[in-house]
Enzyme design. Structure first.
Site, short mmCIF file in Angstrom:
data_model
loop_
_atom_site.label_atom_id
_atom_site.label_comp_id
_atom_site.label_asym_id
_atom_site.label_seq_id
_atom_site.Cartn_x
_atom_site.Cartn_y
_atom_site.Cartn_z
N LYS A 87 -41.77 2.97 -3.92
CA LYS A 87 -42.41 3.60 -2.75
C LYS A 87 -43.87 3.16 -2.59
O LYS A 87 -44.38 3.11 -1.47
CB LYS A 87 -42.39 5.12 -2.85
CG LYS A 87 -41.59 5.67 -3.98
CD LYS A 87 -40.11 5.84 -3.60
CE LYS A 87 -39.26 5.99 -4.85
NZ LYS A 87 -38.30 4.91 -5.08
N ARG A 88 -44.49 2.84 -3.68
CA ARG A 88 -45.90 2.46 -3.61
C ARG A 88 -46.14 1.24 -2.75
O ARG A 88 -47.22 1.01 -2.27
CB ARG A 88 -46.44 2.14 -5.02
CG ARG A 88 -46.44 3.30 -5.97
CD ARG A 88 -47.41 3.00 -7.10
NE ARG A 88 -47.36 1.59 -7.52
CZ ARG A 88 -46.48 1.10 -8.38
NH1 ARG A 88 -45.61 1.89 -8.92
NH2 ARG A 88 -46.50 -0.17 -8.72
#
Length: 491
Positions: A255-256
């Site tokens: 997700k980063r």
RNA sequence: GGCGCAUUCGUCUAGCGGCCCAGGACACCGCCCUCUCAAGGCGGAGAUCAGGGGUUCGAAUCCCCUAUGCGCUACCA
């Protein structure tokens, strides 16, 4: 033989699939289609805790958006269903029981606390980390006692404690592991659900999967799976571990790294064909120069021997470039259809609905300027607005006086009052005017551009005016004249 | 810590013993085109093929070692 090829994409609905995930689906799909085999989708929903609502729909929507179709799986059925692992529990239970009966698996009653303590101990002593086999040698009596007390348990696989497990990987060639270094992993969790390892082996066998193409992160699991096949008496499939896709920081995609879900790329203005073309290049190549290629070319040429080994870093800039290439390759109809949803989403409500015929004429003007379809509203708003907003000071180009500017605008307004609004006509007219007025085209057209579009950047002026038409251009010129002489508060 | 995989321009990659003092693409820089912005054309810079040993007449390509990166090491997949 070709017809026996069956591959699968087996996502876990714990979230929406990212690029790496879908790339795996793409490769499996291409492999199946290239060889005339079957592509199966199976949902691995055995982790009840991380199950995410809507994930299955998101995964399937993503595949459909990319035009990746499946022969068996959710929605289409098939002879080897069900295709949701949560509906296949008895099969795993049966396999586990059989393994226990054979002595290849055993019940483990260790608490999570004991496991955590053992692990901490191993870390402290810098030992190999893994299950220590505590329950492997419980006596029958001890087991009866534990069961009688109702102690929760899991089922663990009894890994051979000697020998090596060898894999001939389709992409990485020969890899081997010493069995004693692989610990007794869990087969059935205490909630009765299988772990990935048991479920994947059971289902790949039951579903007659011939080739398992998965990301390299699974390579370490291969010895477990191979041993399971052996113990179960099943012939193992062929394995190919695909290179991973990393984020710009070289770490596993998560997700980063921005857009996680494949569907976000759609919302961000990427075209499915472009994304698919870009993804196929992440770990696969056709030759030493071809990058942009139609799906037919991929289908025709996709073979495992051209899949690379090193992990690839996902470069969004190149994706954007390729998206632009695809946009430029669209005709007006296609582009308009691609732009429409974004315009409907981003344009102020009062400018909607967009007239499709009008859009059809606008699209070619922005085609080579668009990188992302999501830029549509920004790039075309002035075509729809009644009167674009801008600072009148911009009308006066560097090196011009306000009087000159006003005169130029008035001259143009008069010139165009009766002119035929066709680009070549407008160009001839305005170039002549530019000369008469003694203004360089750059300045003169710069002023007109501001007046007509309210911007300093736009598609070519004459084409833009043609599309806008006299009914929109004339009032804008008048407004510019008014603003310049301070006759109007608008601005 | 253990095990495994990987290692060619910043990035994606071509290369499977001589065609490579390494080719293409993105990004970057310059020029051209030009009403702005793009697009396009041309050109440039950018990789001692991670390092060190071998093997060979010859290695980016084969072998070994080291280094680095990544992955796995959960009752997650």
């Amino acid at each position: 033989m070709a017809n026996d090829i069956r591959v699968r994409y087996a996502p876990s609905p714990t979230g929406l699939p990212h690029i790496g995930n879908i790339r795996t689906a793409l490769f499996n799909w291409l492999f199946a289609r290239h060889h005339g085999g079957k592509f199966i989708v199976r949902i691995e929903d055995t982790d009840r805790e991380r199950l995410t609502p809507g994930a299955v729909e998101g995964i399937l929507d993503g595949l459909e958006w990319l035009d990746i179709d499946w022969d068996e799986g959710p929605g289409v059925g098939g002879d080897y269903g069900p295709y949701f692992q949560s509906e296949r529990l008895p099969r795993y239970q049966e396999a586990a029981n059989r393994l226990i009966g054979q002595g290849d698996a055993y019940r483990c009653y260790c608490t999570r606390e004991r496991l955590a303590r053992a692990r901490a101990e191993q870390e402290r002593n810098k030992q190999a980390i893994g299950y220590d086999g505590y329950c492997r040698n419980l006596t029958d009596e001890q087991r009866r006692e534990l069961e009688a007390e109702g102690t929760p348990s899991v089922v663990r696989f009894a890994m051979p404690d000697s020998g090596v497990t060898q894999l001939h990987d389709l992409i990485r060639d020969d890899v081997e592991w010493r069995n004693e270094l692989v610990d007794d992993f869990v087969l059935i969790k205490s909630d009765g659900f299988p772990t990935y390892h048991l479920a994947v082996v059971t289902d790949d066998h039951l579903m007659r999967i011939s080739h398992v193409l998965r990301a390299e992160e699974w390579l370490s699991s291969a010895p477990r799976h191979l041993q399971l096949y052996r113990a179960l008496g099943y012939p193992p499939p062929l394995y190919g571990h695909l290179p991973m896709i990393l984020g710009p920081d070289r770490a596993k995609l998560s997700k980063r790294h921005g857009a996680t879900s494949i569907l976000e790329y759609r919302d961000d203005g990427y075209l499915p064909d472009a994304l698919r073309n870009f993804m196929v290049l992440l770990g696969w190549s056709l030759d030493d120069k071809t990058e942009v290629m139609p799906i037919a070319t991929m289908l025709e040429n996709f073979t495992l021997d051209r899949v690379g080994k090193p992990a690839a870093i996902f470069d969004r800039e190149k994706l954007s470039w390729m998206n632009g290439v695809y946009i430029r390759g669209m005709d007006a109809e296609e582009l308009a259809d691609a732009m429409l949803p974004h315009l409907n989403r981003d344009l102020p409500a009062e400018l909607l609905p967009v007239d499709r015929d009008y859009l059809l004429r606008i699209a070619p003007l922005v085609r080579e300027r668009l990188k992302l379809v999501s830029e549509s509203a920004d790039m075309t708003a002035y075509f729809f607005e009644e009167q674009p907003e801008y600072d009148p000071a911009n009308l006066v180009q560097r090196g011009m006086t306000q009087e000159e500017t006003a005169a130029a605008l008035r001259n143009t307004a008069e010139n165009l009052a009766t002119a035929d609004f066709a680009a070549p006509v407008l160009e001839e007219l305005l170039r002549a005017a530019s000369e008469e007025l003694g203004l360089t085209p750059r300045r003169f057209f710069g002023t007109l551009r501001w007046a007509v579009t309210g911007r300093n950047v736009s598609p070519p002026l004459f084409e833009t005016m043609e599309v806008l038409g006299r009914e929109r251009v004339a009032p804008r010129l008048q407004a510019a004249i008014d603003r310049l002489s301070g006759n109007s508060g608008a601005g």
